[in-house]
Design an enzyme around this catalytic site. Structure first.
Site, PDB file in Angstrom:
ATOM      1  N   GLU A  85      -6.006   1.091  19.507  1.00  0.00           N
ATOM      2  CA  GLU A  85      -7.047   1.609  19.862  1.00  0.00           C
ATOM      3  C   GLU A  85      -7.802   0.961  18.539  1.00  0.00           C
ATOM      4  O   GLU A  85      -7.475   0.570  17.278  1.00  0.00           O
ATOM      5  CB  GLU A  85      -7.040   3.230  19.869  1.00  0.00           C
ATOM      6  N   SER A  86      -9.156   0.884  18.846  1.00  0.00           N
ATOM      7  CA  SER A  86     -10.311   0.110  17.839  1.00  0.00           C
ATOM      8  C   SER A  86      -9.691  -1.003  17.001  1.00  0.00           C
ATOM      9  O   SER A  86     -10.258  -1.372  15.956  1.00  0.00           O
ATOM     10  CB  SER A  86     -10.412   1.527  16.974  1.00  0.00           C
ATOM     11  N   ARG A  87      -9.060  -2.044  17.810  1.00  0.00           N
ATOM     12  CA  ARG A  87      -8.652  -3.113  17.106  1.00  0.00           C
ATOM     13  C   ARG A  87      -7.791  -2.936  16.177  1.00  0.00           C
ATOM     14  O   ARG A  87      -7.538  -3.890  15.247  1.00  0.00           O
ATOM     15  CB  ARG A  87      -9.889  -3.953  16.694  1.00  0.00           C
ATOM     16  N   LEU A  88      -7.266  -1.568  15.654  1.00  0.00           N
ATOM     17  CA  LEU A  88      -6.312  -1.523  14.737  1.00  0.00           C
ATOM     18  C   LEU A  88      -4.732  -1.806  15.221  1.00  0.00           C
ATOM     19  O   LEU A  88      -3.801  -1.109  15.331  1.00  0.00           O
ATOM     20  CB  LEU A  88      -6.545  -0.222  14.123  1.00  0.00           C
TER      21      LEU A  88
END
Ligand SMILES: Cc1cc2nc3c(=O)[nH]c(=O)nc-3n(C[C@H](O)[C@H](O)[C@H](O)COP(=O)(O)O)c2cc1C
Length: 215
Positions: free
Chosen positions: A192-195
């Site tokens: 998620e969220s590019r993490l």
């Protein structure tokens, strides 16, 4: 930018995936690769064995898709024409990279290392398992050469068919396997969220060091 470029630039998707961290990975990249490719097969990822093979010669790079045909602790194997562009590049500079993208699981695997030709026996054993049409194609196609027309290729197929008749088609001397023995393997899990999680195996004097990279 034109309209289509803008549309492409706006494409977004969040990768929602399970946890993937150092505490749960296998001790070596082959075991980890086995787990992931089994999960990709289970998830019905299309073309699970398709991988981008990157090669280089004189500082110029090239990439193309080939199919993984086997792997074990010695490395990752694919088959091709030994006179093709990729093989000429590998002869000149026996280093390559393989990249898998399994979008059903939001996963990427990047493999880097040295290549060498598979044994003649290995290539012949695999060639024997190929459909007859592919065996004829391997003989008929001067892979990567400029050809004048498709008809020329069809003519060559007819010639090869006539030459071998009903007998078994042997493995061409100019065709066989390459094995990439990894020095580094990265397992990338989209989150998620590019993490995203990036776990990398680095070979240091025969032992595998496991590190995490920033996404
Ligand atoms: C899904 C897919 C699988 C392919 N598998 C192979 C393969 O296993 N071996 C091969 O030589 N070419 C394969 N190709 C064709 C290569 O991408 C490439 O066109 C060909 O090997 C010539 O590359 P080169 O001129 O750089 O040597 C495949 C292409 C696709 C799209």
């Amino acid at each position: 930018m034109n309209e289509l470029s803008q549309q492409i630039a706006q494409l977004r998707r969040d990768y929602v995936s399970r946890l993937f961290d150092e505490s749960q990975v296998a001790g070596d990249p082959f075991e980890q690769f086995k787990l992931w490719i089994e999960e990709a097969i289970q998830a019905e990822q299309p073309d699970v064995e398709a991988m981008t093979l990157s090669t280089s010669a004189d500082g110029r790079l090239s990439g193309r898709i080939v199919l993984l045909k086997g792997f074990d602790a010695r490395g990752f194997v694919f088959f091709t024409n030994y006179e093709s562009r990729k093989s000429r590049e590998l002869d000149a500079h026996p280093q390559a990279a393989l990249t898998f993208y399994w979008h059903t699981l939001n996963r990427q695997v990047r493999i880097e290392g040295a290549v060498e030709k598979a044994s003649r026996q290995e290539s012949e054993d695999y060639f024997r398992t190929r459909p007859r049409g592919s065996q004829i194609g391997a003989w008929a196609s001067p892979q990567s050469d400029v050809i004048v027309s498709r008809e020329m290729l069809e003519l060559r197929v007819a010639e090869i068919e006539a030459r071998f008749g009903d007998s078994e088609i042997p493995c061409p001397p100019f065709w066989g396997g390459w094995r990439l023995s990894p020095i580094q393997v990265e397992f990338w899990q989209g989150r998620e969220s590019r993490l995203h999680d990036r776990i990398v195996y680095q070979n240091e004097n025969g032992a595998w060091r496991i590190v995490r990279l920033a996404p």
